[in-house]
Design a protein around this motif. Structure first.
Motif, PDB file in Angstrom:
ATOM      1  N   LEU A 189     -16.255  13.452  38.750  1.00 61.58           N
ATOM      2  CA  LEU A 189     -15.767  14.098  37.826  1.00 61.58           C
ATOM      3  C   LEU A 189     -15.936  15.220  37.122  1.00 61.58           C
ATOM      4  CD1 LEU A 189     -17.108  10.048  36.337  1.00 61.58           C
ATOM      5  CD2 LEU A 189     -14.811  11.272  36.038  1.00 61.58           C
ATOM      6  N   PHE A 190     -17.858  15.351  37.605  1.00 62.17           N
ATOM      7  CA  PHE A 190     -17.561  16.907  37.048  1.00 62.17           C
ATOM      8  C   PHE A 190     -16.255  17.953  38.052  1.00 62.17           C
ATOM      9  CE2 PHE A 190     -19.701  20.914  38.557  1.00 62.17           C
ATOM     10  CZ  PHE A 190     -19.765  21.592  37.426  1.00 62.17           C
ATOM     11  N   ASN A 191     -16.487  18.358  39.379  1.00 62.67           N
ATOM     12  CA  ASN A 191     -15.064  18.546  39.927  1.00 62.67           C
ATOM     13  C   ASN A 191     -14.043  18.253  39.243  1.00 62.67           C
ATOM     14  OD1 ASN A 191     -17.354  19.182  41.493  1.00 62.67           O
ATOM     15  ND2 ASN A 191     -16.553  18.240  43.441  1.00 62.67           N
ATOM     16  N   ALA A 192     -13.802  17.399  38.962  1.00 59.17           N
ATOM     17  CA  ALA A 192     -11.714  17.429  38.222  1.00 59.17           C
ATOM     18  C   ALA A 192     -12.577  18.058  36.353  1.00 59.17           C
ATOM     19  CB  ALA A 192     -12.021  15.737  37.470  1.00 59.17           C
ATOM     20  N   PHE A 193     -13.482  17.972  36.302  1.00 51.52           N
ATOM     21  CA  PHE A 193     -13.769  19.026  34.412  1.00 51.52           C
ATOM     22  C   PHE A 193     -13.564  20.311  35.163  1.00 51.52           C
ATOM     23  CE2 PHE A 193     -16.788  21.234  32.453  1.00 51.52           C
ATOM     24  CZ  PHE A 193     -15.896  21.324  31.011  1.00 51.52           C
ATOM     25  N   PHE A 194     -14.649  20.927  36.255  1.00 53.27           N
ATOM     26  CA  PHE A 194     -14.311  22.247  36.885  1.00 53.27           C
ATOM     27  C   PHE A 194     -13.065  22.903  36.987  1.00 53.27           C
ATOM     28  CE2 PHE A 194     -14.830  24.674  40.104  1.00 53.27           C
ATOM     29  CZ  PHE A 194     -15.088  25.665  39.356  1.00 53.27           C
ATOM     30  N   MET A 195     -12.016  21.775  38.058  1.00 49.91           N
ATOM     31  CA  MET A 195     -11.329  22.381  38.350  1.00 49.91           C
ATOM     32  C   MET A 195      -9.854  22.504  37.199  1.00 49.91           C
ATOM     33  SD  MET A 195     -10.208  21.031  42.060  1.00 49.91           S
ATOM     34  CE  MET A 195     -11.579  21.324  43.471  1.00 49.91           C
ATOM     35  N   SER A 196      -9.838  21.491  36.342  1.00 45.65           N
ATOM     36  CA  SER A 196      -9.485  21.682  35.050  1.00 45.65           C
ATOM     37  C   SER A 196      -9.440  22.994  34.263  1.00 45.65           C
ATOM     38  CB  SER A 196      -9.307  20.230  34.433  1.00 45.65           C
ATOM     39  OG  SER A 196     -10.652  20.242  33.084  1.00 45.65           O
ATOM     40  N   ILE A 197     -10.072  23.193  33.994  1.00 47.98           N
ATOM     41  CA  ILE A 197     -10.973  24.586  33.282  1.00 47.98           C
ATOM     42  C   ILE A 197     -10.466  25.733  34.238  1.00 47.98           C
ATOM     43  CG2 ILE A 197     -12.636  26.357  31.920  1.00 47.98           C
ATOM     44  CD1 ILE A 197     -11.799  23.539  30.530  1.00 47.98           C
ATOM     45  N   ARG A 198     -11.043  26.095  35.609  1.00 52.03           N
ATOM     46  CA  ARG A 198     -10.858  27.202  36.066  1.00 52.03           C
ATOM     47  C   ARG A 198      -9.287  26.826  36.825  1.00 52.03           C
ATOM     48  NH1 ARG A 198     -13.713  27.913  41.836  1.00 52.03           N
ATOM     49  NH2 ARG A 198     -12.828  30.721  42.251  1.00 52.03           N
ATOM     50  N   HIS A 199      -8.405  26.212  36.299  1.00 55.14           N
ATOM     51  CA  HIS A 199      -6.648  26.079  36.629  1.00 55.14           C
ATOM     52  C   HIS A 199      -6.502  25.433  35.528  1.00 55.14           C
ATOM     53  CE1 HIS A 199      -8.012  26.483  40.761  1.00 55.14           C
ATOM     54  NE2 HIS A 199      -8.782  26.153  40.664  1.00 55.14           N
ATOM     55  N   PHE A 200      -6.838  26.655  34.056  1.00 55.57           N
ATOM     56  CA  PHE A 200      -6.662  25.598  33.369  1.00 55.57           C
ATOM     57  C   PHE A 200      -4.463  26.048  33.105  1.00 55.57           C
ATOM     58  CE2 PHE A 200      -5.484  26.490  29.011  1.00 55.57           C
ATOM     59  CZ  PHE A 200      -6.320  25.286  27.734  1.00 55.57           C
ATOM     60  N   LEU A 201      -3.791  27.681  33.177  1.00 56.29           N
ATOM     61  CA  LEU A 201      -2.160  27.224  33.596  1.00 56.29           C
ATOM     62  C   LEU A 201      -1.984  26.361  34.118  1.00 56.29           C
ATOM     63  CD1 LEU A 201      -2.182  31.250  34.076  1.00 56.29           C
ATOM     64  CD2 LEU A 201      -1.629  29.479  30.974  1.00 56.29           C
ATOM     65  N   GLN A 202      -2.526  25.642  35.198  1.00 57.23           N
ATOM     66  CA  GLN A 202      -1.724  24.589  36.303  1.00 57.23           C
ATOM     67  C   GLN A 202      -2.079  23.125  35.494  1.00 57.23           C
ATOM     68  OE1 GLN A 202      -3.749  27.091  37.747  1.00 57.23           O
ATOM     69  NE2 GLN A 202      -3.326  27.751  39.579  1.00 57.23           N
ATOM     70  N   THR A 203      -2.916  23.412  35.127  1.00 58.12           N
ATOM     71  CA  THR A 203      -3.722  21.880  34.593  1.00 58.12           C
ATOM     72  C   THR A 203      -2.308  21.759  33.011  1.00 58.12           C
ATOM     73  OG1 THR A 203      -5.517  22.112  34.469  1.00 58.12           O
ATOM     74  CG2 THR A 203      -5.121  20.420  32.316  1.00 58.12           C
ATOM     75  N   ILE A 204      -2.083  23.049  32.320  1.00 53.97           N
ATOM     76  CA  ILE A 204      -1.121  22.923  31.135  1.00 53.97           C
ATOM     77  C   ILE A 204      -0.367  22.455  31.585  1.00 53.97           C
ATOM     78  CG2 ILE A 204      -0.802  24.504  29.190  1.00 53.97           C
ATOM     79  CD1 ILE A 204      -2.943  22.906  28.602  1.00 53.97           C
TER      80      ILE A 204
END
Length: 220
Positions: A144-159
Motif C-alpha cells: 500500500l505504501f509503495n502504491a502511494f509512493f509510486m502514484s506520487i512519484r509518477h504523478f503525470l502517469q497517474t493522472i
C-alpha cells in the motif's frame, strides 16, 4: 503473401489474439468477482496476465490467471478490504458535505477540497496497488505504501491513466454509443491492458536486469 497472412506469428493475428485473451479475462474476472470480497484477488490476477500480454510473454491466459489468483488471494483480499472501507468513508464524507446545508459555505468548500484530495490519493493507490501486488512480493502495508509512493512519484502517469480510464466510458456513453457493446464485452480487463503499457514502463525502473515472478524491495 497468403502464407504470411495466415501465419499465427503475424502481428495482426497476435493483436487479435490479445483481444481474445482480454475477452477470456473479462469472463474470468466477472465470475471470480461474484463473491465481492474476491475482487482484489481477481483484479490482481487480471493485471498479472495483462502485464504479460504487454510484454509479449507466452503462456496460457487461464492458467496464469488462476496461478496469480491462488498465490495472491490472501494479500490481495486484505488490500481490497482496506480500499473498500476507506473508499466508502471518503465517498460518504464527500456526499455529506455536498448535501449538508447547516454549515458555512467556506467550511463546506474547505472540507470538500480536503476529501477530494483524499479521493485523488485513494484513486492513485487503487490504480497501482494491484499491479504492484502481482509483480512485487511485499507485506500488505508495504504494498500500500509503495502504491502511494509510486502514484506520487509518477504523478503525470497517474493522472494520464485516470484520464484515460474515465475518458473511455465517457466517450462510449456520451459521444460514441455504438462502442458500448465492445466496452461491456471486454470490461475491466480492457482498461487493465491499456494501463499495463504505462505500468510496464514504470515498473521496469524498479526491476533488476534478471527478474523473477515477484521481486522484493531489497532486490529492486
Amino acid at each position: 503473401m497468403l502464407s504470411g497472412l495466415f501465419n499465427y506469428d503475424n502481428p495482426v493475428w497476435r493483436f487479435i489474439g490479445k483481444f481474445f485473451d482480454i475477452l477470456i479475462l473479462n469472463i474470468l474476472w466477472m465470475v471470480c468477482s461474484i463473491p465481492i470480497f474476491t475482487i482484489g484477488a481477481s483484479t490482481t490476477a487480471v493485471y498479472y496476465v495483462t502485464l504479460k500480454l504487454v510484454r509479449d510473454e507466452e503462456g496460457s491466459t487461464v492458467k496464469a490467471f488462476f496461478k496469480s489468483f491462488r498465490e495472491n488471494f490472501k494479500q490481495a483480499t486484505a488490500i481490497w478490504i482496506v480500499l473498500l472501507i476507506t473508499g466508502i468513508i471518503i465517498a460518504g464524507d464527500l456526499y455529506f458535505f455536498i448535501r449538508v446545508q447547516n454549515v458555512s459555505p467556506t467550511l463546506r468548500m474547505v472540507m470538500l477540497a480536503i476529501f477530494a484530495g483524499f479521493g485523488l490519493i485513494w484513486s492513485g493507490i487503487a490504480l497501482f496497488v494491484f499491479p504492484l501486488q502481482c509483480r512485487f512480493y511485499n507485506p500488505v502495508r508495504r504494498t500500500l505504501f509503495n502504491a502511494f509512493f509510486m502514484s506520487i512519484r509518477h504523478f503525470l502517469q497517474t493522472i494520464g491513466i485516470l484520464v484515460i480510464d474515465l475518458a473511455i466510458p465517457a466517450l462510449a456513453f456520451f459521444v460514441l454509443p455504438m462502442i458500448q457493446p465492445f466496452l461491456f464485452l471486454f470490461g475491466f480487463p480492457l482498461f487493465a491492458f491499456i494501463n499495463s503499457f504505462m505500468f510496464v514502463g514504470i515498473f521496469d525502473k524498479y526491476m533488476p536486469k534478471q527478474t523473477e515472478e515477484h521481486v522484493t524491495d531489497s532486490e529492486a
